[in-house]
Design an enzyme around this catalytic site. Sequence first.
Site, PDB file in Angstrom:
ATOM      1  CG  HIS A  40      -1.732  -1.354   1.223  1.00 20.37           C
ATOM      2  ND1 HIS A  40      -2.818  -1.620   0.421  1.00 20.37           N
ATOM      3  CD2 HIS A  40      -1.494  -2.511   1.911  1.00 20.37           C
ATOM      4  CE1 HIS A  40      -3.229  -2.871   0.644  1.00 20.37           C
ATOM      5  NE2 HIS A  40      -2.438  -3.427   1.539  1.00 20.37           N
ATOM      6  CD  GLU A  54      -2.481  -3.705   4.843  1.00 20.35           C
ATOM      7  OE1 GLU A  54      -3.625  -3.420   4.488  1.00 20.35           O
ATOM      8  OE2 GLU A  54      -1.831  -4.640   4.357  1.00 20.35           O
ATOM      9  CG  HIS A 107       0.413  -6.730   2.217  1.00 14.19           C
ATOM     10  ND1 HIS A 107      -0.497  -5.890   1.627  1.00 14.19           N
ATOM     11  CD2 HIS A 107       1.393  -6.929   1.307  1.00 14.19           C
ATOM     12  CE1 HIS A 107      -0.100  -5.603   0.402  1.00 14.19           C
ATOM     13  NE2 HIS A 107       1.049  -6.219   0.176  1.00 14.19           N
ATOM     14  CD  GLU A 169      -1.970 -10.262   4.424  1.00 11.56           C
ATOM     15  OE1 GLU A 169      -1.884  -9.350   5.263  1.00 11.56           O
ATOM     16  OE2 GLU A 169      -2.592 -10.142   3.341  1.00 11.56           O
TER      17      GLU A 169
END
Length: 206
Positions: A40, A54, A107, A169
Amino acid sequence: MSAAPRHTCVHGILGAVICLCLLPAGLAHAFSTVVIDAGHGGKDPGCHWNGLVEKDLCLDVARRLNSILQGKGVKTVMTRTDDTYVELSDRAGIANRHEDAIFVSIHFNASRDHSVSGFEVHHRSKKGLALAQCIEKCMGEAVKGRKRDGDWQDYKVLRETQATAVLVECGFISHKGEAARCADPDHRQALAQGIANGILAAKSKQ
Ligand SMILES: [Zn+2]
């Protein structure tokens, strides 16, 4: 499957835990560069829960991972170093410009089910699976919290990267307890250390 990595762990000098993954022939990684992708950024915040965003967490862990790997003499490239938006195809393009690279995308996760927690590493290739299993194993030793089993995912950033690629993640910020951990810099350092240990454990002798 016989191709699954066998894992073991030894305690090294000064009590430091060295994470080892014994990869079958052909699945060790003779890479020279680690492309670190902070997920992101800029106009794309990713998920946001419990006061956490995030994109900020991804960049923080990516920077910490970058420092650890550089400290071990590993060449690194970051797809972003600040709060900017980078297209997914450009992220893969950065990785594809480097020979002998692996690609590690960072992430954090969220779920409508707020009871879900844990970290996991996704892959899209056989070599990616071996690297993902090493990183999961080593994160499990370095990080407080639940280890989940990552799986095959057809993420664009994995699909378009020619190098061995994984997507980490780091945890569910929709889970109150895990969000509190992720807000703690010590936990984020442990996440980065676990990922680094897994990368280094998967590296074949060159
Ligand atoms: Zn994300």
